[in-house]
Structure formats: structure tokens, C-alpha cells
Design an enzyme around this catalytic site. Structure first.
Site, PDB file in Angstrom:
ATOM      1  N   CYS A   1       0.865  -1.184   0.000  1.00 35.33           N
ATOM      2  CA  CYS A   1       0.000   0.000   0.000  1.00 35.33           C
ATOM      3  C   CYS A   1       0.897   1.228   0.000  1.00 35.33           C
ATOM      4  O   CYS A   1       1.455   1.594   1.020  1.00 35.33           O
ATOM      5  CB  CYS A   1      -0.906  -0.001   1.232  1.00 35.33           C
ATOM      6  SG  CYS A   1      -1.931   1.462   1.329  1.00 35.33           S
ATOM      7  N   LEU A   2       1.033   1.797  -1.166  1.00 35.07           N
ATOM      8  CA  LEU A   2       1.917   2.964  -1.305  1.00 35.07           C
ATOM      9  C   LEU A   2       1.269   3.891  -2.328  1.00 35.07           C
ATOM     10  O   LEU A   2       0.919   3.467  -3.432  1.00 35.07           O
ATOM     11  CB  LEU A   2       3.298   2.488  -1.785  1.00 35.07           C
ATOM     12  CG  LEU A   2       4.402   3.528  -1.911  1.00 35.07           C
ATOM     13  CD1 LEU A   2       4.624   4.251  -0.589  1.00 35.07           C
ATOM     14  CD2 LEU A   2       5.698   2.872  -2.347  1.00 35.07           C
TER      15      LEU A   2
END
Lengths: 162, 357
Positions: free
Chosen positions: A89-90
Site C-alpha cells: 500500500c503505497l
């Protein structure tokens, strides 16, 4: 076709800079330029130091207008990495992607993510909850344990993902 | 002389290097327009296709107005240098072989002069003797030597034509000593050409941050263009940056901070200006941007559609908003002030704008 040309360009760049960037090793699949593998070193002064993590990079046809899909192959205990699938999750890999990013800079961003976990948008809720509740020691020991178990190899060479 | 010429601006003259000088059958008058018809299309193959900057007119349609063939017969008297006589013999002789006219000019001066003498000696017609005199006395009517202009005149000092002065920019002897207007035009044009060439050369090595290639190394000419960002100074191919700004994006991507921003520095940019050359000073950038806007402001907006449609860009549109009769659209912006001090511009006021749901 622009994606292929650009990936060739990046491939050349990676080979030219070989040895320059020690904590990132990018290699391209021999038969498919849209599949890359990266080995990144865990940043120093984090629970991930001494670990070498394998990333699988899947480059879409529309790259660089669309971000590459990156996931951890090596198991890692981190609030923003899915514990089972390795999904990351970036924001720069999703909504804040820019075509000026390269695979190399994406790897650098992942290293930065390891050093600065974002507990408020967790994919790994256990890790996120530990951090959010202020249990830094618990988070450190858990992540350190998984680093030692999965990412550190006695021969210090490249880990085998299998 | 001017009447016998085509109304189409000579393309060699445009670049400051028409060797035919005043004998050219195309116009050397800056107020005339250059030919806008694509000759490649007429021959059947234009590689630019729909992107060609010239008009794609079929050959059958263009033969009707036929600008080049018409002036040829009328042009003959004008083609003879004023130094020669307007003898009926010589016109008849030259009219027989119209194709040899441009070639003959350089040498005609001699034979023409001889003819003048012989004619003057024979007939001594008052009108004929008078006519060539004032013209040949005025050096501004005489063309400059094409050989000297191209680099080397075999006659050297003894050449009968005027040898032009050296242009400091292009290094050719092409400045007519007695036509100040033409000199100025040539100098301006020459300097502009040189500037363009230098800028083009300097632009060669600029790389696009999206495809990571040099913009000028792209395979087709139409792709070798920069996209200038209004907000920052990062170079891109116009195709790459437009592809990024208009492409399909993942849900959740913010238009203003991600898509409309520079991919490198994230400074929001409202428009991208295409340009063949890159700029190195803010003034150069301004010149390019203004030139682009001026060009667009002469083109009718297809959304506005001569008043039939509505342009979503409103007053920010770069294109021309003119009605069928040529009058420009006048827009009075209505600013509405809210109670908290903020203002916004209303386009079409609807009651629903004031209702809260």
C-alpha cells in the site's frame, strides 16, 4: 510500444549504474521485459536491516502512464504490506503515480516505506495496531523476527524465494 | 513588373535566398501569402496525412485557379532586365522559347545592351530611346548578380550586374545596395533563421522525462516536439505529456495534484504548449507561448462553432470566439460573492444553484 522502448532504456540504465546502487538490484526476466525482479536491502536502523527482500514487478502494457504492480515475494511484517499476498500500500503505486518515476525509483520508494511505516492505512492490521497502540517494542521484535526468519540467509547471498 | 508576378510568396525569398531576384515569377512581397497547398498530397502521397500543415487539395481543383501558369506569358516582358530594350525583335525571340528565360537572364544584359545600341543607331525612335534610359539609371531596379550571391562570380569585378553586399549573418553577398527595404527584410529574416537554427541545435540533447528519450530522436517529425509546461521548466515530448494528461487514470487519482501536475515536480500546469525548440531563458519561453496563443487565436473554436455552440473553456479558451459576421464574442463575467467572502464566477444562473439539498 512506448512501454517497451522505455523499459529497454531503463534496462540499459540499470546495467550502466550496476554497482553504484548497492541496496537495489534490479533484474529483468530473460524472456519477458514486462517482468522484473528486484532485491532490496532493508534500511539500516530499522527492524528490517540485514534483510534482503525480493520484489516481483509486473509492468503493464500502458507503462509509464500506468504504475507497475509491485509486491513482496519475501514474507515481511510491515503495516503497509499484506502479510499473505505481499501487496504494497503505497500512494505512488496507486493514486499518486507519475510517469517520471522509474522502476529504480519505485524500489527506492519501497525502501523508504520500510523505514517509515504508515500505520494509519494498514494492509497488515496486526502490525498497524501494534504501532498505533504505541507498542513500538512489540512491532520491532515481530518485524525483526520475520526478517531473520525469511529475509536473512546465512550465506548472505541472494535468497531463494521458494 | 509586380503585375506580371504570381501572388504566391516565393518560398526561397521567404528564407532570404531567392537567386532569381526581381526576375522570380513568384511574389517577393511580404504582404502576399505563401502557397498553402501540399504538393506531396497532389502527387498522391503525403506522409503527414491529416497532420500536414498544408492544405490537402486535389490537383484537379487547383488547376482551375492555376496561379503559376497564368503569369508566365505576361511575365516575359518583366523577365527581361530593365537594362535591355523593349524591342519587338527580342520579345518575339524570347517568347518562342519561354523555358530558356530564367537561364538567359544572366547573360542577356550584354546582348541586350548591344541591341540597344544597334536599335538606337538604326531607328532612333524617340520613345524607345527614352524608355530604357531612366530605368537603367536607377540602380535599385537592377537585380544583383546571382553568381556573386551564391558565392562566386566568374566575371569578378568586371561583372555587369550589381554585386550585393555581404550579409553578416548568412555570409552571402545578397544585400542589394540600393533597396533598403529588402536589405532590412533580409537581415531580419536571416537573424530569425539563425536564431531558430541555434535553438534547434541546442534542443537536440533535451530528454523527455516520460519516455526518457531525446525528444528530437523520435522516429517521426510530428513527434519531435516539446511540450512546454506553463507552471515549471521540465521538458517532455508533447505526445508523452499529453498522453499522460488525457489518458485514463486509476480511480482516486486527483486531477489537479497528480494528472494536471508536472510529473517531475508536481507543480500544477493548466496547459501544455507544443514547440519544436526548447527554451533557455524565461523570455524565450514567453515568446514561444505567446506565439502559440496568437496562432490559436486566429483559428475558430470548434466548440463555440461561430456562435452555435457553447465552449466549455469560456473565456479561458485559446481559440477564436467569433460569430458568423466576424464580430468577436464579448463576455461579461458575473462574479458572485458569498457571505464568507469567497467569490465565484457564474456562467448560467439556475435556481438550483441557490438551493441546498
Amino acid at each position: 510500444m512506448t512501454s517497451r522502448a522505455r523499459l529497454f532504456k531503463e534496462y540499459k540504465e540499470v546495467h550502466r549504474e550496476k554497482g553504484g546502487d548497492n541496496d537495489i538490484q534490479l533484474t529483468c526476466d530473460d524472456t519477458n521485459i514486462y517482468r522484473w525482479t528486484a532485491y532490496i536491502k532493508g534500511p539500516v536502523d530499522t527492524p528490517y536491516q540485514e534483510g534482503v527482500f525480493q520484489l516481483a514487478i509486473n509492468v503493464p502494457e500502458q507503462y509509464p502512464l500506468v504504475p507497475p504492480q509491485v509486491r513482496f515475494v519475501t514474507k515481511i511484517f510491515h503495516p503497509n504490506v499484506h502479510f499473505k499476498t505481499g501487496e504494497i500500500c503505497l500512494d505512488i503505486l496507486k493514486t499518486a503515480w507519475s510517469p517520471a518515476w522509474t522502476l529504480q525509483s519505485v524500489c527506492r520508494a519501497v525502501i523508504a516505506l520500510l523505514a517509515h511505516p504508515e500505520a494509519d492505512s494498514p494492509l497488515n492490521c496486526d502490525a498497524g495496531n501494534l504501532l498505533r497502540s504505541g507498542d513500538n517494542r512489540g512491532y520491532r521484535s515481530m518485524s525483526q523476527m520475520y526478517t531473520r526468519l525469511c529475509a536473512v540467509h546465512p550465506n548472505a547471498g541472494r535468497p531463494n524465494s521458494s | 513588373m509586380e503585375g506580371g508576378r504570381s501572388r504566391v510568396l516565393c518560398k526561397f525569398f521567404m528564407h532570404g535566398a531567392c537567386l532569381k531576384g526581381s526576375d522570380c515569377q513568384f511574389s517577393h512581397n511580404w504582404s502576399d501569402n505563401a502557397s498553402q497547398v501540399c504538393t506531396f498530397y497532389q502527387r498522391g502521397l503525403c506522409t503527414y496525412g491529416a497532420h500536414c500543415r498544408y492544405e490537402h487539395v486535389r490537383a484537379s481543383r487547383i488547376t482551375k485557379p492555376a496561379p503559376p501558369p497564368v503569369p508566365v506569358p505576361r511575365h516575359l516582358p518583366a523577365a527581361i532586365p530593365p537594362g535591355s530594350n523593349v524591342d519587338s525583335n527580342s520579345t518575339a525571340e524570347t517568347a518562342v522559347k519561354p523555358s530558356s528565360i530564367p537561364l538567359k537572364d544572366a547573360w542577356q544584359q550584354n546582348s541586350g545592351q548591344n541591341l540597344v545600341n544597334s536599335v538606337a543607331g538604326l531607328s532612333l525612335g524617340e520613345a524607345e530611346a527614352e524608355e530604357p534610359e531612366p530605368i537603367s539609371n536607377d540602380p535599385s531596379d537592377r537585380p544583383i548578380c546571382a553568381f556573386a550571391q551564391a558565392g562566386n562570380c566568374p566575371h569578378g569585378e568586371s561583372c555587369r550586374h550589381i554585386h550585393g553586399d555581404l550579409c553578416p549573418t548568412c555570409g552571402k553577398h545578397c544585400l542589394h545596395p540600393h533597396r533598403p527595404l529588402e536589405r532590412e527584410n533580409h537581415k531580419l529574416q536571416c537573424e530569425r533563421n539563425k536564431k531558430n537554427l541555434e535553438a534547434l541545435l541546442k534542443s537536440q540533447d533535451i530528454e523527455c522525462s516520460v519516455c526518457l528519450e531525446r525528444v528530437h530522436s523520435k522516429p517521426t517529425v510530428s513527434e519531435r516536439k516539446f511540450g512546454l509546461m506553463s507552471g515549471c521548466d521540465h521538458p517532455f515530448c508533447v505526445g508523452c505529456i499529453r498522453g499522460w494528461r488525457s489518458g485514463s487514470h486509476a480511480p482516486g487519482m486527483d486531477i489537479n495534484t497528480v494528472v494536471r501536475a508536472c510529473p517531475v515536480c508536481r507543480v500544477p500546469t493548466h496547459y501544455v504548449v507544443p514547440s519544436v525548440v526548447w527554451y533557455f531563458t524565461p523570455e524565450e519561453k514567453e515568446d514561444i507561448v505567446n506565439g502559440y496563443k496568437n496562432k490559436l487565436s486566429e483559428i475558430d473554436c470548434r466548440h463555440f462553432d461561430l456562435g452555435n455552440g457553447v465552449c466549455p473553456f469560456g473565456t479561458s479558451c485559446f481559440y477564436k470566439h467569433a460569430f458568423k459576421d466576424g464580430t468577436l464574442e464579448e463576455v461579461k463575467l458575473r462574479h458572485l460573492g458569498a457571505a464568507d467572502g469567497s467569490t465565484f464566477i457564474v456562467k448560467n444562473v439556475r435556481l438550483s444553484d441557490f438551493l441546498k439539498f
